[in-house]
Design an enzyme around this catalytic site. Sequence first.
Site, PDB file in Angstrom:
ATOM      1  N   ASP A 148      -4.764   3.761  -1.786  1.00  0.00           N
ATOM      2  CA  ASP A 148      -5.886   4.080  -0.897  1.00  0.00           C
ATOM      3  C   ASP A 148      -6.400   5.481  -1.174  1.00  0.00           C
ATOM      4  O   ASP A 148      -5.729   6.473  -0.887  1.00  0.00           O
ATOM      5  CB  ASP A 148      -5.426   3.977   0.564  1.00  0.00           C
TER       6      ASP A 148
ATOM      7  N   HIS B 231      -1.284  -1.179  -4.189  1.00  0.00           N
ATOM      8  CA  HIS B 231      -2.566  -0.795  -3.589  1.00  0.00           C
ATOM      9  C   HIS B 231      -2.564   0.721  -3.347  1.00  0.00           C
ATOM     10  O   HIS B 231      -1.658   1.259  -2.719  1.00  0.00           O
ATOM     11  CB  HIS B 231      -2.702  -1.559  -2.267  1.00  0.00           C
TER      12      HIS B 231
ATOM     13  N   ASP C  57      -6.885  -6.530   4.023  1.00  0.00           N
ATOM     14  CA  ASP C  57      -6.236  -5.217   4.070  1.00  0.00           C
ATOM     15  C   ASP C  57      -6.280  -4.663   5.482  1.00  0.00           C
ATOM     16  O   ASP C  57      -7.362  -4.425   6.020  1.00  0.00           O
ATOM     17  CB  ASP C  57      -6.971  -4.279   3.091  1.00  0.00           C
TER      18      ASP C  57
ATOM     19  N   SER D 298       0.827  -1.197   0.000  1.00  0.00           N
ATOM     20  CA  SER D 298       0.000   0.000   0.000  1.00  0.00           C
ATOM     21  C   SER D 298       0.864   1.250   0.000  1.00  0.00           C
ATOM     22  O   SER D 298       1.697   1.450   0.886  1.00  0.00           O
ATOM     23  CB  SER D 298      -0.907   0.014   1.229  1.00  0.00           C
TER      24      SER D 298
ATOM     25  N   HIS E  38      -8.332   1.250  -3.974  1.00  0.00           N
ATOM     26  CA  HIS E  38      -9.272   1.002  -2.879  1.00  0.00           C
ATOM     27  C   HIS E  38      -9.942   2.330  -2.557  1.00  0.00           C
ATOM     28  O   HIS E  38      -9.332   3.209  -1.940  1.00  0.00           O
ATOM     29  CB  HIS E  38      -8.474   0.454  -1.683  1.00  0.00           C
TER      30      HIS E  38
ATOM     31  N   MET F   5     -12.168   4.534  -0.631  1.00  0.00           N
ATOM     32  CA  MET F   5     -12.882   4.758   0.632  1.00  0.00           C
ATOM     33  C   MET F   5     -13.550   6.115   0.512  1.00  0.00           C
ATOM     34  O   MET F   5     -13.128   7.113   1.109  1.00  0.00           O
ATOM     35  CB  MET F   5     -11.883   4.699   1.798  1.00  0.00           C
TER      36      MET F   5
ATOM     37  N   MET G  23      -9.023   8.209  -0.185  1.00  0.00           N
ATOM     38  CA  MET G  23      -9.905   8.572   0.938  1.00  0.00           C
ATOM     39  C   MET G  23     -10.384  10.006   0.750  1.00  0.00           C
ATOM     40  O   MET G  23      -9.608  10.870   0.338  1.00  0.00           O
ATOM     41  CB  MET G  23      -9.133   8.478   2.260  1.00  0.00           C
TER      42      MET G  23
ATOM     43  N   MET H  71     -11.905  -6.044   4.992  1.00  0.00           N
ATOM     44  CA  MET H  71     -11.066  -5.147   5.789  1.00  0.00           C
ATOM     45  C   MET H  71     -10.727  -5.813   7.117  1.00  0.00           C
ATOM     46  O   MET H  71     -11.618  -6.292   7.829  1.00  0.00           O
ATOM     47  CB  MET H  71     -11.792  -3.821   6.049  1.00  0.00           C
TER      48      MET H  71
HETATM   49  C1  DX5 Z   1      -6.421   1.436   5.643  1.00  0.00           C
HETATM   50  C2  DX5 Z   1      -5.959   1.144   4.255  1.00  0.00           C
HETATM   51  C3  DX5 Z   1      -4.860   0.171   4.142  1.00  0.00           C
HETATM   52  C4  DX5 Z   1      -3.559   0.595   4.775  1.00  0.00           C
HETATM   53  C5  DX5 Z   1      -2.920  -0.651   5.314  1.00  0.00           C
HETATM   54  O1  DX5 Z   1      -7.621   2.098   5.582  1.00  0.00           O
HETATM   55  O2  DX5 Z   1      -7.040   0.620   3.488  1.00  0.00           O
HETATM   56  O3  DX5 Z   1      -4.633  -0.183   2.787  1.00  0.00           O
HETATM   57  O4  DX5 Z   1      -2.653   1.204   3.896  1.00  0.00           O
HETATM   58  O5  DX5 Z   1      -1.787  -0.286   6.030  1.00  0.00           O
HETATM   59  P1  DX5 Z   1      -1.087  -1.313   7.042  1.00  0.00           P
HETATM   60  O6  DX5 Z   1      -0.627  -2.461   6.219  1.00  0.00           O
HETATM   61  O7  DX5 Z   1       0.038  -0.511   7.603  1.00  0.00           O
HETATM   62  O8  DX5 Z   1      -2.112  -1.691   8.045  1.00  0.00           O
HETATM   63 ZN    ZN Z   2      -6.583  -0.169   1.506  1.00  0.00          ZN
END
Ligand code: DX5
Ligand code: ZN
Length: 224
Positions: free
Chosen positions: A35, A33, A175, A10, A66, A68, A37, A137
């Site tokens: 993220d 990956h 994840d 990620s 991903h 969010m 947000m 998740m």
């Molecule tokens: C959290 C994200 C993850 C995050 C995971 O909301 O969706 O993808 O980057 O990070 P680690 O592996 O550090 O938990």
């Molecule tokens: Zn994620």
Amino acid sequence: MAQDPMIAPSLLSADFARLADEVQRITDADWVHVDVMDAHFVPNLTLGLPVVQAIQAVSPVPLDCHLMITDPERWAPGYAEAGARNVTVHAEACTDPRAVARDLRAAGALAGLAIKPGTPLEAYLDVLPDFDTLLVMTVEPGFGGQSFMPQTMSKVREARRLVDTGHLQLFVEVDGGINADTIEQAAAAGADVFVAGSAVYGAEDPAAAIRGLRAQAAAARSRS
Ligand code: DX5
Ligand code: ZN
């Protein structure tokens, strides 16, 4: 499960000022990956489509976006059109998950559905045949570096069972909090794709971390 465990580092734990270099440090990964947000669906804000397009232009590794975000019906297809391999939206944010899956596939991406730790799998069994990826998740979405929630493994086991018995055909992705201490339980439960942020980008040698995680997952899977 036909294929090797897939590792998806990620970028949330990477250096945002050097993303082009950061993707070059993980060329051994299966997916990268990303993220996204929006500070509405989750209490954090990261990056959006223009930055994803810029990463896509330089990444040697396929993108796993991903989202969010609220209103994924409106925004998700743009990520597929940008060339992402997989685009995952949150079930909790969708009014019509099937329509989103259809639009993502039409734009050439795999369609992913994510469920938060408190969201039951059963509620979405009827729409999952339209998806290519189920993201379970293993932390509350929003931040990297949180602790893995083992109670989410029952959903991974159930999804694995449905895939192995031919009722569903999708990748089972986990994840959050995936690292050398937790990946084996997620692999034993039946996950195919393992997102790891801090465990890869926090390591001195991200490429070695990816290889180590993949080997651990493969070994745990063959034992189970
Ligand atoms: C959290 C994200 C993850 C995050 C995971 O909301 O969706 O993808 O980057 O990070 P680690 O592996 O550090 O938990
Ligand atoms: Zn994620």
